[in-house]
Design an enzyme around this catalytic site. Structure first.
Site, PDB file in Angstrom:
ATOM      1  N   LYS A  51       0.838  -1.210   0.000  1.00 35.72           N
ATOM      2  CA  LYS A  51       0.000   0.000   0.000  1.00 35.72           C
ATOM      3  C   LYS A  51       0.869   1.253   0.000  1.00 35.72           C
ATOM      4  O   LYS A  51       0.643   2.175  -0.784  1.00 35.72           O
ATOM      5  CB  LYS A  51      -0.939  -0.010   1.207  1.00 35.72           C
ATOM      6  CG  LYS A  51      -2.030  -1.057   1.117  1.00 35.72           C
ATOM      7  CD  LYS A  51      -2.834  -1.116   2.403  1.00 35.72           C
ATOM      8  CE  LYS A  51      -3.900  -2.179   2.346  1.00 35.72           C
ATOM      9  NZ  LYS A  51      -4.692  -2.228   3.600  1.00 35.72           N
ATOM     10  N   SER A  67      -0.496   0.770   6.096  1.00 32.95           N
ATOM     11  CA  SER A  67      -0.747  -0.108   7.235  1.00 32.95           C
ATOM     12  C   SER A  67      -1.775  -1.160   6.853  1.00 32.95           C
ATOM     13  O   SER A  67      -2.617  -0.932   5.981  1.00 32.95           O
ATOM     14  CB  SER A  67      -1.241   0.714   8.431  1.00 32.95           C
ATOM     15  OG  SER A  67      -1.338  -0.090   9.590  1.00 32.95           O
ATOM     16  N   ASP A  68      -1.693  -2.288   7.518  1.00 32.56           N
ATOM     17  CA  ASP A  68      -2.683  -3.330   7.318  1.00 32.56           C
ATOM     18  C   ASP A  68      -2.779  -4.161   8.591  1.00 32.56           C
ATOM     19  O   ASP A  68      -1.809  -4.247   9.352  1.00 32.56           O
ATOM     20  CB  ASP A  68      -2.325  -4.234   6.139  1.00 32.56           C
ATOM     21  CG  ASP A  68      -3.533  -5.018   5.664  1.00 32.56           C
ATOM     22  OD1 ASP A  68      -4.363  -4.431   4.947  1.00 32.56           O
ATOM     23  OD2 ASP A  68      -3.670  -6.195   6.039  1.00 32.56           O
ATOM     24  N   GLN A  69      -3.944  -4.748   8.792  1.00 33.57           N
ATOM     25  CA  GLN A  69      -4.157  -5.581   9.969  1.00 33.57           C
ATOM     26  C   GLN A  69      -4.816  -6.879   9.551  1.00 33.57           C
ATOM     27  O   GLN A  69      -5.794  -6.872   8.792  1.00 33.57           O
ATOM     28  CB  GLN A  69      -5.041  -4.861  10.984  1.00 33.57           C
ATOM     29  CG  GLN A  69      -5.261  -5.653  12.262  1.00 33.57           C
ATOM     30  CD  GLN A  69      -6.142  -4.889  13.233  1.00 33.57           C
ATOM     31  OE1 GLN A  69      -7.334  -4.779  13.022  1.00 33.57           O
ATOM     32  NE2 GLN A  69      -5.532  -4.347  14.274  1.00 33.57           N
TER      33      GLN A  69
END
Length: 193
Positions: A51, A67-69
């Protein structure tokens, strides 16, 4: 220098606003499909970097945060439910269990070649929830856009026995302690304007 959040998440925007730095949110164009054999932690890291990288290519003079979760239960990723029925299934599977939320954050500054990626794992212990607890929570909050169907920053806290993390905002979607450290390393200190 411009600061860009490579995300459409309202939760990440709200968290980044806490730093009182001007920024723009830009939607990254990234395929989020997990790869065969990819662990939830590796998926979170790959997507955070992808991203940030995709947006950084469009804005090479900026500092870009991605960011990613990905939530993990029994080694499997738990994504955003999207529907009430899937949220019920997710919360039923997590009741009385510990779930790891892998939140990855990447900061890139293309003009200097700076690139850093960190993972902020959070272990969340869910209460042994009744079906009535789950239904009440979902009807009240409708957290269908949240990994694992729960938002700890609102009524979702009532679903939990404990949260273990060294970066308290990681569970919401952007680990601000790590983000601040990486921004400083990239040359953008929130305390020096």
């Amino acid at each position: 220098m411009p600061l860009i959040l490579a995300s459409t998440s309202r939760y990440r925007r709200e968290l980044l606003e806490r730093l009182r730095l001007p920024f723009e949110a830009v939607a990254p164009q990234v395929d989020e499909t997990p790869r065969t054999g990819e662990t939830p932690a590796d998926l979170a890291r790959r997507l955070a970097l992808a991203k940030a990288g995709e947006v950084a290519r469009r804005y090479p003079a900026a500092v870009v945060i991605g960011s990613d979760q990905v939530a993990e239960l029994d080694g499997r990723p738990i994504g955003k439910p999207g529907t009430h029925e899937r949220a019920v299934e997710q919360l039923r599977s997590m009741r009385g269990r510990a779930v790891i939320f892998h939140t990855a954050v990447a900061v890139l500054r293309p003009s200097t070649g700076f690139e850093q990626l960190l993972l902020a794992p959070v272990t969340v212990h869910f209460r042994d929830l009744s079906d009535a607890d789950i239904e009440c929570y979902l009807r009240t909050e409708q957290p269908y856009d949240c990994a694992g169907s729960a938002k700890c920053e609102t009524l979702g806290i009532a679903l939990l026995n404990a949260i273990h993390s060294d970066d308290p905002t990681a569970l919401v979607g952007l680990p601000l302690i790590r983000t601040c450290a990486m921004l400083r390393a990239a040359g953008l200190d929130p305390l020096q304007r």
